[in-house]
Write a protein that holds these residues in place. Structure first.
Motif, PDB file in Angstrom:
ATOM      1  N   GLU A 117       0.839  -1.211   0.000  1.00  0.00           N
ATOM      2  CA  GLU A 117       0.000   0.000   0.000  1.00  0.00           C
ATOM      3  C   GLU A 117       0.869   1.255   0.000  1.00  0.00           C
ATOM      4  O   GLU A 117       0.583   2.224  -0.698  1.00  0.00           O
ATOM      5  N   ARG A 159       2.450   1.654  -3.441  1.00  0.00           N
ATOM      6  CA  ARG A 159       1.485   2.130  -4.425  1.00  0.00           C
ATOM      7  C   ARG A 159       1.245   3.630  -4.247  1.00  0.00           C
ATOM      8  O   ARG A 159       1.182   4.388  -5.214  1.00  0.00           O
ATOM      9  N   ASP A 190     -12.542   8.359  -2.428  1.00  0.00           N
ATOM     10  CA  ASP A 190     -11.355   8.039  -3.233  1.00  0.00           C
ATOM     11  C   ASP A 190     -10.988   9.176  -4.178  1.00  0.00           C
ATOM     12  O   ASP A 190     -10.133   9.009  -5.046  1.00  0.00           O
ATOM     13  N   GLN A 210      -8.528   3.345   3.718  1.00  0.00           N
ATOM     14  CA  GLN A 210      -8.410   2.690   2.406  1.00  0.00           C
ATOM     15  C   GLN A 210      -8.743   3.644   1.274  1.00  0.00           C
ATOM     16  O   GLN A 210      -8.045   3.694   0.259  1.00  0.00           O
ATOM     17  N   ALA A 211      -9.815   4.416   1.484  1.00  0.00           N
ATOM     18  CA  ALA A 211     -10.206   5.379   0.457  1.00  0.00           C
ATOM     19  C   ALA A 211      -9.130   6.456   0.315  1.00  0.00           C
ATOM     20  O   ALA A 211      -8.789   6.864  -0.796  1.00  0.00           O
ATOM     21  N   THR A 221      -5.936   6.155   0.938  1.00  0.00           N
ATOM     22  CA  THR A 221      -4.780   5.557   0.270  1.00  0.00           C
ATOM     23  C   THR A 221      -5.024   5.462  -1.237  1.00  0.00           C
ATOM     24  O   THR A 221      -4.136   5.730  -2.047  1.00  0.00           O
ATOM     25  N   GLU A 222      -6.251   5.097  -1.598  1.00  0.00           N
ATOM     26  CA  GLU A 222      -6.611   5.017  -3.017  1.00  0.00           C
ATOM     27  C   GLU A 222      -6.448   6.384  -3.678  1.00  0.00           C
ATOM     28  O   GLU A 222      -5.881   6.491  -4.771  1.00  0.00           O
ATOM     29  N   SER A 256      -2.826   7.338  -3.997  1.00  0.00           N
ATOM     30  CA  SER A 256      -2.207   6.530  -5.051  1.00  0.00           C
ATOM     31  C   SER A 256      -2.521   7.063  -6.441  1.00  0.00           C
ATOM     32  O   SER A 256      -1.839   6.736  -7.404  1.00  0.00           O
ATOM     33  N   GLN A 257      -3.587   7.863  -6.544  1.00  0.00           N
ATOM     34  CA  GLN A 257      -3.892   8.505  -7.827  1.00  0.00           C
ATOM     35  C   GLN A 257      -3.212   9.860  -7.947  1.00  0.00           C
ATOM     36  O   GLN A 257      -3.465  10.607  -8.884  1.00  0.00           O
TER      37      GLN A 257
END
Lengths: 382, 210
Positions: free
Chosen positions: A364, A367, B37, B59-60, B62-63, B66-67
């Motif tokens: 994670e 990424r 996200d 989690q959102a 991190t998503e 990551s973008q």
């Protein structure tokens, strides 16, 4: 038995700056040598350079075999072709820190006077005290020599996260994106305390000889090894130690005070004894002090003031079980950056691996780092 | 400007994002609280908006990071206080007001750090809610309010009239407002607040300080 002879001198790629560098303490190091490695190719626009900083006991061999230990690069999980720090796309620079022992000017190198005249002996403990900012000044010289005015990104974890922050605070126009990972804006009292235990262990080794151990070709292996053992505990977590070793015994369950009884002891001893084969005790003293001195707020009035009107974008990440540079420190940094209206991304990675997690396989985190760098590259048209 | 991706309609979530995106002019600074996200941020970026986000779900967040989006893990109750005054042109809180600990304080912070606040929330005054409570005697369970009372994150539900009363009490100027149905289509009850409060499933407000 601990090895007590110094590790072999090997050649490193280095840049030499005859004019030297003036340190925060006022001393001038002349000449200045910066050992470094690069990966990938600098593009025509000179806009794809990424500086990777290394932590306390790291080195410039970030993505290749370390010549002394023969082990792989310390951040190979993150840096390489097709990796999040993609060396097919970015020109990656990594330099041994000032005060280090892998070829940059440091306590193990030959002492020079203020005119740069060699003194025929190593610096030892006469090496001037350096700061994180001094390390960054040395890196800046290297980066300029390599033809880079503005770095696409400066990234690093732990002590190298401190360097990243210092870069962004000192040379904001030269840092498009900054990623301080598992870091903090100052070294905490607890962290200084752990460092002091390590330094005390080195000082109390008779082979240290007040720092002049080079005179009879020995090293304070016992003291340095204990320093590493203490430090290594702080890099892990209770959960990780339990998962790896629990209370398992090493050999026979005999009641003894002399030998390793528990596996965790044997593991720590191994960490200590391998460390002394690759690291110089006086460098350890110098660099731990540099970390202890680090206090961005003290340098600039406040952390927010350090980043007022910064053009740099930030990616801050912490690891949930890291108690050396806990999430609360990263969050405080993020809030100070928010107060400076800086663009910042921040996540905490859930893991039981403690502070060391920044070096390990954390998909994670990788990424997110990859996405952050790709976003910065897009914005610069790289 | 591109349409909102179909998947958000299909998932029946954050339907108001497209409407919010339409309310925000190009090349401004936006803070999206509860950005998930980063769907709205990514869309705003296509028209030159400098968008930042806060997301409570790791989690959102991190998503989104990551973008390559400037998103921090944090929450409206604890993180807004650290931003400077008037740092943003628009501060967006979409479908999150009902889930924060101190909605009144969050609104104050939004209008401290931003010139305009855009707030959307599910309307608890919708006729279906009223009927279900009246005839069922239990907490309403609808498409929008789908979680049982003991595990819903929506601890501060309100109606359109409730929100108007709070805005008046705080002296906020309502620059625009509209009620929408669950598919995100504008509902035609603009003339009557009472009708909107009865038939609008979601409400969308743009405010500024008076």
């Amino acid at each position: 038995m601990e090895q007590t002879a110094p590790f072999p001198v090997i050649e490193h790629q280095r840049a030499v700056f005859p004019e030297g560098v003036t340190l925060d303490c006022g001393a001038v190091l002349r000449p200045l040598s910066v050992a470094y490695r690069t990966y990938g190719t600098l593009n025509a626009a000179r806009s794809n350079a990424v500086l990777v900083c290394h932590a306390l006991t790291g080195d410039q061999y970030v993505a290749e075999r370390q010549p002394l230990t023969g082990r792989g690069g310390w951040w190979e999980a993150l840096v390489g072709p097709g990796k999040p720090v993609d060396t097919d796309r970015f020109f990656v620079i990594c330099a041994n820190v000032l005060g280090g022992c892998m070829g940059s000017t440091g306590p193990g190198e030959e002492m020079t006077d203020e005119n740069g005249v060699p003194q025929g002996r190593p610096w030892g403990t006469d090496f001037p005290s350096v700061t994180i900012c001094d390390m960054v000044r040395a890196q800046k010289k290297l980066v300029e020599k390599l033809g880079v005015d503005r770095l696409l990104a400066v990234i690093g974890g732990s002590m190298s996260g401190m360097q990243v922050l210092e870069w962004a605070a000192t040379y904001p126009e030269a840092v498009f994106a900054a990623a301080p990972i598992a870091a903090a804006t100052h070294h905490s009292a607890q962290n200084i305390a752990f460092h002091e235990v390590g330094r005390a262990a080195i000082h109390s080794d008779p082979d240290w000889k007040g720092g002049r151990y080079w005179e009879d070709g020995r090293i304070p292996a016992q003291g340095l090894s204990v320093a590493r053992m203490v430090a290594h505990i702080t890099y892990l977590s209770e959960a990780a130690l339990t998962r790896k070793f629990g209370r398992r015994l090493q050999g026979a369950s005999a009641v003894t005070f002399l030998e390793d009884v528990f596996q965790v002891e044997s593991y720590l001893r191994h960490q200590g004894s391998t460390f002394v084969r690759r690291f110089d005790a006086n460098s350890y003293l110098t660099i731990t002090r540099a970390m202890d001195y680090f206090d961005l707020a003290n340098e600039h009035g406040s952390v927010t003031a350090a980043f007022a009107n910064t053009p740099t974008r930030f990616f801050v990440a912490s690891f949930s079980s890291d108690w050396l540079f806990p999430t609360s420190e990263s969050r405080a940094l993020v809030r100070a950056l928010n107060a400076a209206a800086a663009p910042v991304s921040f996540i905490e990675i859930p893991t039981d691996k403690g502070h060391d997690a920044f070096l390990l396989d954390e998909p994670e985190f990788h990424r997110a780092m990859g996405g952050f760098l790709a976003g910065a590259a897009r914005a610069l048209g790289v | 400007m591109p349409e909102a991706p179909v998947q958000y309609v299909a998932k029946n979530m954050r339907l108001d994002l497209r409407l919010i995106a339409e309310m925000i002019p190009p090349n401004v600074r936006v803070l999206d609280i509860g950005c998930g996200d980063g769907a709205l941020m990514a869309q705003l970026a296509t028209k030159g908006v400098d968008a930042r986000g806060i997301e409570i779900d790791m989690q959102a967040a991190t998503e989104a990071v990551s973008q390559g989006l400037a998103v921090i893990h944090g929450d409206a109750d604890n993180d807004l206080a650290f931003y400077p005054d008037q740092a943003f042109d628009y501060v967006v809180l979409s479908r999150t007001l009902q889930a924060v600990e101190k909605p009144r304080e969050v609104l104050r912070q939004m209008l401290r750090i931003g010139r305009h606040a855009i707030v959307s929330f599910p309307n608890f005054g919708h006729w279906e809610m009223r009927l279900k409570l009246l005839f069922g005697g239990r907490m309403p369970d609808t498409e929008t309010w789908s979680r049982p009372w003991y595990e819903t994150p929506n601890i501060h539900p309100c109606t359109i009239l409730d929100f108007l009363a709070l805005a008046e009490m705080e002296g906020y100027v309502i620059e625009h407002w509209l009620a929408v149905d669950e598919k995100g289509l504008k509902a035609p009850w603009r003339r009557s607040v009472r009708l909107a409060n009865l038939f609008g499933e979601q409400a969308l407000f743009q405010l500024r300080r008076g």
